[in-house]
Design an enzyme around this catalytic site. Structure first.
Site, PDB file in Angstrom:
ATOM      1  N   CYS A 136       0.799  -1.219   0.000  1.00  0.00           N
ATOM      2  CA  CYS A 136       0.000   0.000   0.000  1.00  0.00           C
ATOM      3  C   CYS A 136       0.830   1.268   0.000  1.00  0.00           C
ATOM      4  CB  CYS A 136      -0.919   0.002   1.215  1.00  0.00           C
ATOM      5  SG  CYS A 136      -0.062  -0.354   2.730  1.00  0.00           S
TER       6      CYS A 136
HETATM    7  C1  LIG Z   1       0.024  -4.512   3.642  1.00  0.00           C
HETATM    8  S1  LIG Z   1       1.000  -5.911   3.888  1.00  0.00           S
HETATM    9  C2  LIG Z   1      -0.222  -7.145   4.087  1.00  0.00           C
HETATM   10  C3  LIG Z   1      -0.665  -7.351   5.489  1.00  0.00           C
HETATM   11  C4  LIG Z   1      -1.612  -8.493   5.676  1.00  0.00           C
HETATM   12  N1  LIG Z   1      -2.776  -8.372   4.837  1.00  0.00           N
HETATM   13  C5  LIG Z   1      -2.065  -8.607   7.123  1.00  0.00           C
HETATM   14  O1  LIG Z   1      -3.241  -8.419   7.387  1.00  0.00           O
HETATM   15  O2  LIG Z   1      -1.221  -8.870   7.992  1.00  0.00           O
HETATM   16  C6  LIG Z   1       1.610  -6.279   2.293  1.00  0.00           C
HETATM   17  C7  LIG Z   1       2.537  -7.482   2.246  1.00  0.00           C
HETATM   18  O3  LIG Z   1       2.833  -7.783   0.886  1.00  0.00           O
HETATM   19  C8  LIG Z   1       4.130  -8.337   0.862  1.00  0.00           C
HETATM   20  N2  LIG Z   1       4.632  -8.309  -0.528  1.00  0.00           N
HETATM   21  C9  LIG Z   1       5.176  -7.273  -1.197  1.00  0.00           C
HETATM   22  N3  LIG Z   1       5.484  -7.629  -2.447  1.00  0.00           N
HETATM   23  C10 LIG Z   1       5.112  -8.926  -2.587  1.00  0.00           C
HETATM   24  C11 LIG Z   1       5.162  -9.852  -3.661  1.00  0.00           C
HETATM   25  N4  LIG Z   1       5.659  -9.518  -4.855  1.00  0.00           N
HETATM   26  N5  LIG Z   1       4.698 -11.101  -3.446  1.00  0.00           N
HETATM   27  C12 LIG Z   1       4.206 -11.462  -2.235  1.00  0.00           C
HETATM   28  N6  LIG Z   1       4.147 -10.623  -1.179  1.00  0.00           N
HETATM   29  C13 LIG Z   1       4.580  -9.368  -1.345  1.00  0.00           C
HETATM   30  C14 LIG Z   1       4.904  -7.458   1.823  1.00  0.00           C
HETATM   31  O4  LIG Z   1       6.084  -8.097   2.245  1.00  0.00           O
HETATM   32  C15 LIG Z   1       3.872  -7.256   2.936  1.00  0.00           C
HETATM   33  O5  LIG Z   1       4.055  -8.198   3.941  1.00  0.00           O
END
Ligand SMILES: C[S@@+](CC[C@H](N)C(=O)[O-])C[C@H]1O[C@@H](n2cnc3c(N)ncnc32)[C@H](O)[C@@H]1O
Length: 378
Positions: A136
């Protein structure tokens, strides 16, 4: 900036840092044992977050989790009776958190197995639900709000997953900035246009404190249903906590920060300010302060938002000089709405990163329940 300091200022800051470091070492050396857990009679009962999201019986709906982070959405959906099918998360440390808490879950983590951008989702075709929080930072007020041009924009991959897996419903969450006018065309081009032919989509914001979480925190949700009949049954979650009776009926009083942490009454209490969003700001920071403005509220709460400690005993052994309550990771876990048995892997800054990035589980639970109702199972 360091290079703008005069020699005198630099010496003064260095002396303060050294003094504070020595004080910390001394306090931790002599008082950790005295302050071991169980020796804190001055603290009252803490909020049991599980009371906010009683475990519902399994209803047979299966869910796939993308961008799973430290598991806020995953946990909320599990407690709302969904069967967890798999999580995709690029950071190893988040994968470790999920595996530690749920050894039987299928966790795909790390730069290869966990990267949503290179995953194929046709294997999940026919799954009931896909949920996820695409990164985000592109929309966060704390970020530069670059939107579609930001390489961290992973909405296209979320959309691709939905189109490949064709779930009955999807839930995506993001920061409130996402609904700002300046992102209208982003939302239309990246989310609505590619999905609207296949899904009826609803958008809404939820404040976490209206679901019993002792923190002021808002998230935006996009919920989509493939069938018109399911979409027609959808209603967004009604607040469970508030100040007065609401249109949808009586609600419980807000859970306030001090009371939830079990701290003594000082004649002032309110929900905690928003904890800093994870993995942003200075690297390796152990603070949760989100804005200068919120410092005033932390001060009134007499809770110190910096130098969060790994354990409660270390936090008690090392009170800040102003005598406020120093938090441990467990305290931040509670303020975010995670139960005390949910453990975050990694150093303090990594745990805080996962906490600050997460959807508060009671909020995820409320959305998950409503989706299950719309899908006709509860
Ligand atoms: C906003 S957080 C999500 C939090 C989660 N929904 C929760 O409630 O705990 C976004 C996550 O996406 C992961 N992320 C970023 N790029 C990614 C990718 N290409 N593939 C998988 N995960 C990814 C980040 O490491 C981060 O942990």
């Amino acid at each position: 900036m360091a290079y703008e300091l005069t020699d005198e200022q630099r010496d003064r800051y260095r002396a303060t840092a050294i003094r504070s470091q020595l004080r910390k070492q001394e306090l931790l050396r002599f008082h950790v044992e005295d302050a071991e857990e169980g020796n804190h009679q001055q603290f009252g009962a803490r909020l049991d977050v599980n009371d906010l999201m009683p475990q519902l019986e399994a209803h047979g709906l299966a869910s796939l989790s993308l961008f799973s982070g430290g598991g806020g959405l995953d946990l909320g959906f599990e407690r709302a009776g969904y069967q967890h099918v798999a999580s995709f998360e690029i950071l190893d440390i988040c994968g470790e958190t999920l595996r530690t808490n749920r050894p039987t879950w299928d966790i795909r983590s790390g730069a290869e197995a966990g990267d949503v951008r290179s995953a194929r989702f046709s294997a999940f075709r026919g799954i009931d639900l896909v949920h996820g929080g695409p990164p985000c930072q592109p929309f966060s007020v704390a970020g530069k709000q670059a939107g579609a041009s930001d390489p961290r924009n992973m909405w296209p991959d979320f959309v691709r997953c939905v189109l490949q897996a064709r779930p009955r419903a999807f839930v995506a969450e993001n920061v409130p900035g996402m609904l700002d006018r300046k992102f209208e065309s982003f939302v239309r081009d990246n989310i609505l246009t590619p999905l609207e032919d296949h899904y009826t989509i609803f958008r809404f914001k939820l404040p976490a404190h209206e679901f019993g979480v002792p923190q002021a925190r808002r998230r935006v949700f996009f919920v989509g249903f493939r069938s018109k009949r399911d979409a027609a049954r959808w209603t967004p979650p009604a607040p469970t906590h508030g100040e007065t009776e609401t249109l949808s009926g009586p609600v419980m009083p807000y859970n306030l920060a001090r009371q939830s942490l079990g701290l003594p009454d000082i004649g002032f209490d309110q929900v905690a300010p928003t904890l800093r969003s994870g993995f942003t700001g200075p690297r390796n920071t152990t603070g949760v302060l989100n804005s200068k403005a919120s410092l005033n509220i932390w001060n009134q709460l007499r809770v110190w938002p910096n130098g969060v400690q790994p354990t409660p005993s270390m936090a008690r052994a090392y009170p800040p000089e102003n005598g406020h309550f120093r938090m441990s990771v467990a305290d931040c876990t509670l303020l975010q709405g995670f139960p005390s048995d949910w453990k975050f892997s990694g150093a303090v800054y990594q745990a805080l990163g996962q906490i600050g990035n997460s959807v508060c589980p009671p909020v995820a639970y409320a959305v998950a329940r409503q989706v299950a109702r719309a899908l006709g199972v509860s």
